[in-house]
Design a protein around this motif. Structure first.
Motif, PDB file in Angstrom:
ATOM      1  N   ALA A  76       3.923 -81.466   3.186  1.00 18.49           N
ATOM      2  CA  ALA A  76       4.614 -82.587   3.813  1.00 18.49           C
ATOM      3  C   ALA A  76       6.083 -82.237   3.983  1.00 18.49           C
ATOM      4  O   ALA A  76       6.643 -81.485   3.179  1.00 18.49           O
ATOM      5  CB  ALA A  76       4.480 -83.851   2.971  1.00 18.49           C
ATOM      6  N   ALA A  77       6.683 -82.780   5.021  1.00 19.82           N
ATOM      7  CA  ALA A  77       8.100 -82.524   5.283  1.00 19.82           C
ATOM      8  C   ALA A  77       8.751 -83.780   5.838  1.00 19.82           C
ATOM      9  O   ALA A  77       8.081 -84.623   6.458  1.00 19.82           O
ATOM     10  CB  ALA A  77       8.257 -81.360   6.254  1.00 19.82           C
ATOM     11  N   ILE A  78      10.060 -83.889   5.624  1.00 19.72           N
ATOM     12  CA  ILE A  78      10.798 -85.047   6.119  1.00 19.72           C
ATOM     13  C   ILE A  78      12.153 -84.590   6.635  1.00 19.72           C
ATOM     14  O   ILE A  78      12.818 -83.757   6.013  1.00 19.72           O
ATOM     15  CB  ILE A  78      10.931 -86.121   5.011  1.00 19.72           C
ATOM     16  N   ARG A  79      12.521 -85.128   7.796  1.00 18.26           N
ATOM     17  CA  ARG A  79      13.807 -84.783   8.388  1.00 18.26           C
ATOM     18  C   ARG A  79      14.888 -85.718   7.859  1.00 18.26           C
ATOM     19  O   ARG A  79      14.599 -86.750   7.251  1.00 18.26           O
ATOM     20  CB  ARG A  79      13.732 -84.908   9.908  1.00 18.26           C
ATOM     21  N   SER A  80      16.124 -85.381   8.168  1.00 14.79           N
ATOM     22  CA  SER A  80      17.242 -86.218   7.728  1.00 14.79           C
ATOM     23  C   SER A  80      17.194 -87.595   8.383  1.00 14.79           C
ATOM     24  O   SER A  80      17.686 -88.569   7.815  1.00 14.79           O
ATOM     25  CB  SER A  80      18.570 -85.540   8.054  1.00 14.79           C
ATOM     26  N   ASP A  81      16.567 -87.696   9.565  1.00 19.04           N
ATOM     27  CA  ASP A  81      16.467 -89.004  10.223  1.00 19.04           C
ATOM     28  C   ASP A  81      15.246 -89.795   9.759  1.00 19.04           C
ATOM     29  O   ASP A  81      14.976 -90.883  10.262  1.00 19.04           O
ATOM     30  CB  ASP A  81      16.431 -88.845  11.746  1.00 19.04           C
ATOM     31  N   GLY A  82      14.495 -89.235   8.807  1.00 12.84           N
ATOM     32  CA  GLY A  82      13.343 -89.934   8.243  1.00 12.84           C
ATOM     33  C   GLY A  82      12.014 -89.584   8.857  1.00 12.84           C
ATOM     34  O   GLY A  82      10.971 -90.039   8.366  1.00 12.84           O
ATOM     35  N   GLY A  83      12.011 -88.804   9.923  1.00 13.44           N
ATOM     36  CA  GLY A  83      10.764 -88.395  10.529  1.00 13.44           C
ATOM     37  C   GLY A  83       9.944 -87.533   9.581  1.00 13.44           C
ATOM     38  O   GLY A  83      10.495 -86.687   8.871  1.00 13.44           O
ATOM     39  N   THR A  84       8.630 -87.761   9.545  1.00 16.14           N
ATOM     40  CA  THR A  84       7.771 -87.063   8.600  1.00 16.14           C
ATOM     41  C   THR A  84       6.669 -86.294   9.321  1.00 16.14           C
ATOM     42  O   THR A  84       6.306 -86.601  10.460  1.00 16.14           O
ATOM     43  CB  THR A  84       7.114 -88.048   7.626  1.00 16.14           C
ATOM     44  N   SER A  85       6.145 -85.307   8.626  1.00 16.07           N
ATOM     45  CA  SER A  85       4.991 -84.555   9.124  1.00 16.07           C
ATOM     46  C   SER A  85       4.156 -84.106   7.935  1.00 16.07           C
ATOM     47  O   SER A  85       4.679 -83.915   6.835  1.00 16.07           O
ATOM     48  CB  SER A  85       5.431 -83.363   9.977  1.00 16.07           C
ATOM     49  N   TYR A  86       2.844 -83.950   8.195  1.00 11.26           N
ATOM     50  CA  TYR A  86       1.896 -83.614   7.142  1.00 11.26           C
ATOM     51  C   TYR A  86       0.904 -82.582   7.651  1.00 11.26           C
ATOM     52  O   TYR A  86       0.556 -82.557   8.826  1.00 11.26           O
ATOM     53  CB  TYR A  86       1.106 -84.855   6.707  1.00 11.26           C
ATOM     54  N   VAL A  87       0.392 -81.787   6.735  1.00  4.03           N
ATOM     55  CA  VAL A  87      -0.721 -80.930   7.103  1.00  4.03           C
ATOM     56  C   VAL A  87      -1.985 -81.783   7.106  1.00  4.03           C
ATOM     57  O   VAL A  87      -2.055 -82.823   6.445  1.00  4.03           O
ATOM     58  CB  VAL A  87      -0.877 -79.740   6.135  1.00  4.03           C
ATOM     59  N   ASP A  88      -2.989 -81.347   7.858  1.00  2.40           N
ATOM     60  CA  ASP A  88      -4.192 -82.150   8.044  1.00  2.40           C
ATOM     61  C   ASP A  88      -4.893 -82.501   6.737  1.00  2.40           C
ATOM     62  O   ASP A  88      -5.455 -83.592   6.597  1.00  2.40           O
ATOM     63  CB  ASP A  88      -5.172 -81.413   8.966  1.00  2.40           C
ATOM     64  N   SER A  89      -4.856 -81.598   5.770  1.00  3.22           N
ATOM     65  CA  SER A  89      -5.618 -81.801   4.534  1.00  3.22           C
ATOM     66  C   SER A  89      -5.094 -82.960   3.689  1.00  3.22           C
ATOM     67  O   SER A  89      -5.803 -83.442   2.803  1.00  3.22           O
ATOM     68  CB  SER A  89      -5.636 -80.516   3.704  1.00  3.22           C
ATOM     69  N   VAL A  90      -3.863 -83.408   3.946  1.00  6.33           N
ATOM     70  CA  VAL A  90      -3.306 -84.496   3.132  1.00  6.33           C
ATOM     71  C   VAL A  90      -2.982 -85.737   3.957  1.00  6.33           C
ATOM     72  O   VAL A  90      -2.583 -86.762   3.391  1.00  6.33           O
ATOM     73  CB  VAL A  90      -2.043 -84.045   2.360  1.00  6.33           C
ATOM     74  N   LYS A  91      -3.151 -85.669   5.268  1.00  2.00           N
ATOM     75  CA  LYS A  91      -2.854 -86.821   6.117  1.00  2.00           C
ATOM     76  C   LYS A  91      -3.670 -88.030   5.693  1.00  2.00           C
ATOM     77  O   LYS A  91      -4.865 -87.938   5.452  1.00  2.00           O
ATOM     78  CB  LYS A  91      -3.165 -86.491   7.582  1.00  2.00           C
ATOM     79  N   GLY A  92      -2.988 -89.159   5.604  1.00  5.40           N
ATOM     80  CA  GLY A  92      -3.653 -90.388   5.209  1.00  5.40           C
ATOM     81  C   GLY A  92      -3.775 -90.565   3.708  1.00  5.40           C
ATOM     82  O   GLY A  92      -4.134 -91.645   3.234  1.00  5.40           O
ATOM     83  N   ARG A  93      -3.470 -89.507   2.948  1.00  8.46           N
ATOM     84  CA  ARG A  93      -3.554 -89.594   1.484  1.00  8.46           C
ATOM     85  C   ARG A  93      -2.196 -89.432   0.818  1.00  8.46           C
ATOM     86  O   ARG A  93      -1.925 -90.073  -0.193  1.00  8.46           O
ATOM     87  CB  ARG A  93      -4.509 -88.519   0.944  1.00  8.46           C
ATOM     88  N   PHE A  94      -1.356 -88.571   1.358  1.00  9.56           N
ATOM     89  CA  PHE A  94      -0.035 -88.302   0.802  1.00  9.56           C
ATOM     90  C   PHE A  94       1.037 -88.958   1.666  1.00  9.56           C
ATOM     91  O   PHE A  94       0.906 -89.015   2.892  1.00  9.56           O
ATOM     92  CB  PHE A  94       0.240 -86.808   0.745  1.00  9.56           C
ATOM     93  N   THR A  95       2.102 -89.411   1.012  1.00  6.50           N
ATOM     94  CA  THR A  95       3.243 -89.972   1.733  1.00  6.50           C
ATOM     95  C   THR A  95       4.525 -89.379   1.180  1.00  6.50           C
ATOM     96  O   THR A  95       4.784 -89.478  -0.024  1.00  6.50           O
ATOM     97  CB  THR A  95       3.289 -91.501   1.598  1.00  6.50           C
ATOM     98  N   ILE A  96       5.299 -88.774   2.058  1.00  5.88           N
ATOM     99  CA  ILE A  96       6.605 -88.252   1.673  1.00  5.88           C
ATOM    100  C   ILE A  96       7.666 -89.274   2.047  1.00  5.88           C
ATOM    101  O   ILE A  96       7.594 -89.907   3.113  1.00  5.88           O
ATOM    102  CB  ILE A  96       6.877 -86.885   2.350  1.00  5.88           C
ATOM    103  N   SER A  97       8.633 -89.468   1.169  1.00  8.75           N
ATOM    104  CA  SER A  97       9.703 -90.417   1.444  1.00  8.75           C
ATOM    105  C   SER A  97      10.943 -89.974   0.696  1.00  8.75           C
ATOM    106  O   SER A  97      10.888 -89.083  -0.156  1.00  8.75           O
ATOM    107  CB  SER A  97       9.302 -91.831   1.020  1.00  8.75           C
TER     108      SER A  97
END
Length: 124
Positions: free
Chosen positions: A48-69
């Motif tokens: 998972a990754a998060i930009r300085s503006d708050g935009g997030t991205s996830y790899v498919d294996s954790v999408k819907g299960r993990f949340t980065i904040s």
């Protein structure tokens, strides 16, 4: 940038854990932050990754299960992990970069700063 991790531990399959990563450094703020995991004899993989503006991205294996904040006031990055399974067992690392990734935010070489790592173990 000085990253110190907390959280992790052991949980049964289907359970949840939250990882934290606090920046105790001074000066420039990271442009990107991410969470990676690594098992013995395997490459470190971004999840998972998060930009300085708050935009997030996830790899498919954790999408819907993990949340980065992140909490900018506390200079802390979080990874909320739900519906954990045994495949999520790994050492988890937070990472920070002062520059925009040249390729993918899930590549470890894009990050200059790393936390000390914390173990997550999921049992069936």
């Amino acid at each position: 940038v000085q990253l110190v991790q907390s959280g992790g531990g052991s949980v049964q399959s289907g359970g949840s854990l939250t990882l934290s990563c606090q920046d105790f450094g001074y000066g420039a703020r990271p442009l990107f932050m991410g969470w990676f995991r690594q098992n013995p004899d395997k490459e470190r993989e971004g999840v998972a990754a998060i930009r300085s503006d708050g935009g997030t991205s996830y790899v498919d294996s954790v999408k819907g299960r993990f949340t980065i904040s992140k909490d900018a006031a506390k200079k802390t990055l979080y990874l909320q992990m739900n519906s954990l399974n045994t495949g999520d067992t790994s050492m988890y690392y937070c990472a920070a970069s002062l520059r925009r990734p040249g390729s993918s935010p899930f590549k470890s070489y894009e990050y200059e700063y790393w936390g000390q790592g914390t173990q997550v173990t999921v049992s069936s």
